[in-house]
Design a protein around this motif. Sequence first.
Motif, PDB file in Angstrom:
ATOM      1  N   GLN A 199       4.891  67.448 -77.854  1.00 30.57           N
ATOM      2  CA  GLN A 199       3.471  66.891 -78.587  1.00 30.57           C
ATOM      3  C   GLN A 199       3.979  66.296 -79.975  1.00 30.57           C
ATOM      4  O   GLN A 199       3.785  65.016 -80.179  1.00 30.57           O
ATOM      5  N   HIS A 250       5.771  62.996 -79.363  1.00 29.49           N
ATOM      6  CA  HIS A 250       5.078  62.054 -79.110  1.00 29.49           C
ATOM      7  C   HIS A 250       4.286  61.332 -80.661  1.00 29.49           C
ATOM      8  O   HIS A 250       4.254  60.312 -80.666  1.00 29.49           O
ATOM      9  N   LYS A 254       6.890  59.457 -82.444  1.00 29.69           N
ATOM     10  CA  LYS A 254       6.939  58.082 -81.963  1.00 29.69           C
ATOM     11  C   LYS A 254       5.671  57.401 -82.322  1.00 29.69           C
ATOM     12  O   LYS A 254       5.885  56.160 -82.585  1.00 29.69           O
ATOM     13  N   PHE A 255       4.681  57.873 -82.480  1.00 33.56           N
ATOM     14  CA  PHE A 255       3.438  57.196 -82.684  1.00 33.56           C
ATOM     15  C   PHE A 255       3.561  56.497 -84.313  1.00 33.56           C
ATOM     16  O   PHE A 255       3.148  55.497 -84.657  1.00 33.56           O
ATOM     17  N   TYR A 286       5.862  53.930 -84.767  1.00 32.16           N
ATOM     18  CA  TYR A 286       5.327  52.895 -84.101  1.00 32.16           C
ATOM     19  C   TYR A 286       4.103  52.262 -85.105  1.00 32.16           C
ATOM     20  O   TYR A 286       4.166  50.915 -85.558  1.00 32.16           O
ATOM     21  N   LEU A 287       3.573  53.060 -85.946  1.00 28.82           N
ATOM     22  CA  LEU A 287       2.616  52.793 -87.070  1.00 28.82           C
ATOM     23  C   LEU A 287       3.425  51.941 -88.272  1.00 28.82           C
ATOM     24  O   LEU A 287       3.257  50.928 -88.974  1.00 28.82           O
ATOM     25  N   LEU A 322      -1.308  60.563 -91.373  1.00 28.88           N
ATOM     26  CA  LEU A 322      -0.804  61.301 -90.426  1.00 28.88           C
ATOM     27  C   LEU A 322       0.267  62.426 -90.840  1.00 28.88           C
ATOM     28  O   LEU A 322       0.375  63.682 -90.500  1.00 28.88           O
ATOM     29  N   LYS A 336      -0.890  65.472 -92.892  1.00 32.09           N
ATOM     30  CA  LYS A 336      -1.482  66.720 -92.038  1.00 32.09           C
ATOM     31  C   LYS A 336      -0.223  67.477 -91.661  1.00 32.09           C
ATOM     32  O   LYS A 336       1.019  67.102 -91.430  1.00 32.09           O
TER      33      LYS A 336
END
Lengths: 282, 271
Positions: free
Chosen positions: A19, A22, A25-26, A29-30, A42, A45
Amino acid sequence: MRGFFLLLFVIKISFATAQNSHELKFINYLINKGNYNEVLFLTNKTISNLYPEQLDSLNYFKGWAHYSVKNLELSTVSLLQVGKSSPFYPKSRFFAGYNQIHLGNYAEAKEVFSQTEISGEPELSLITFELSGIDMLQGKWANAKSQLESLNRDIALINQQIAILNKICDEQVKYRPKSPVLAGIMSGIIPGSGKIYAGKTGEGIASLITNTGFGLITWENYRKNGLQNFKTIFFGGIFAANYISNIYGSVVSVKIMEDEYQNKLNNQILFQLHIPLRNFFE
Amino acid sequence: MNKKTAAANADSLFLSGNYFEASIEYEYLIFKAEQPGSVNLYKYKKALCYKKLNNYNRALEELQTIYFDNPQNDSLYRFVCYEQALCFYLNGETQKALWKIDEYFRLNADSVAWSDFLPLRVFCLNQNYQWNEARQCLLSFIQMQNLTPESKTELEHLINEMYNRKNIPKIRSVKKAELFSRIIPGAGQIYAGMPGEGIVNFLINASIIAFTAHQVYNGFYITGYLAGLGFFNKTYHGGIKRAEAIAVDRNKELITNLNSQIIAFISESSN
């Protein structure tokens, strides 16, 4: 039974790490999309169960997002947490150092660069190049010059920037700052001339016209009405205030001009220090 | 988290007013999506988040990346067009909003969904002082509503009244306001709708001119020229600029009032 719980635990941990992978990776990407505020949201958090290399990546992303939105102090904190084993380590160290330079923390910047564990070229030359830039920002022109001369000119990455910084060093050795006292005296003799000396020609001419105008009005009223007349005192007062404020303004103008010159010079040096970093790491 | 749960989570964040968080969740769904159709839907929803955050430029950026293979057969196309037009309008780009609405009309000649776009088109036309077209547009909107013939006739009468020559906003020409103030200081302000300020401006300018004349008459040529005319130069040109600004503000206010009337009118007719 114990074996079953162990198996459950292993499955849970592997699910969490997948998780996290992932999510990272996100985040990457951002970063590539330039959505830095979203990245900061993010990364702030709590993400648990991270492998050390995942934690390094997270710190790098956080640091880079802070750097991109100009939170240089927070960026430095995150970038310095990136471990040596991470592929982001060299970039993180260089940009943490650059952040410190930009913040004016030159001693801390030197410490970051000197503690960076890097071997090989062009990284080592890049460190010397950044250190020479710090010396220039501290006004140690001779030190900076000798460091620049020790650099290998065959490295295309910094070749142009070395030439530019060398030129700046040479100019600075010859540079003579302007005197605020002289500007004040000049404006006392001819109103506005101090501002022209400070490089603000338009302001100087405007001051000369205004002072002359009020001077002429005062003279006319003095000649026709005498010294005791209200109009003479009124316009004379305006003239005196204008004359004195112009002298003060000329002194301040020189100080502002010197500050502006210094800021421009610093920005020029910072810009030259930044170019090879962006070229090499992006 | 599977896609359905993630989508539900994003929607619930949106509904609870956490638009920034919702936008990130929609971006995550875009990142994970495989079907172009679902990407379009998430982009649309993400744009709604930015619209709610008053970031119309970013909403438009997001909407402009939505691509339709077959716009006529995609139900989302209508919503995307509407949001694009609305964001253009909210961003003050009324010409672009009109262009977007007209593009939709051109591609969907038979659509009954036109009526959704008509109020927005009326607002845009009002902003551009196209009264006759705005009136026609509002009349078409009423015709498309499910109302009794009596109600329709009554509403049409109200619309015709609203756009009557006497009732349409008296738009002040910025150029005229500037010209009037140039000829007689303060006249531009009076024309633009602020007579009090215009009179004060006129009196100030007149006093300065009187002072200048008095000084020159008494042989104080330098004082008259420099102190009098120098000061007059400032108040005179300042007054001209002020007249222009008042005319612009007053026109905006008039259009806002008219659009508010239309909003109230549409709400009434739909009740």
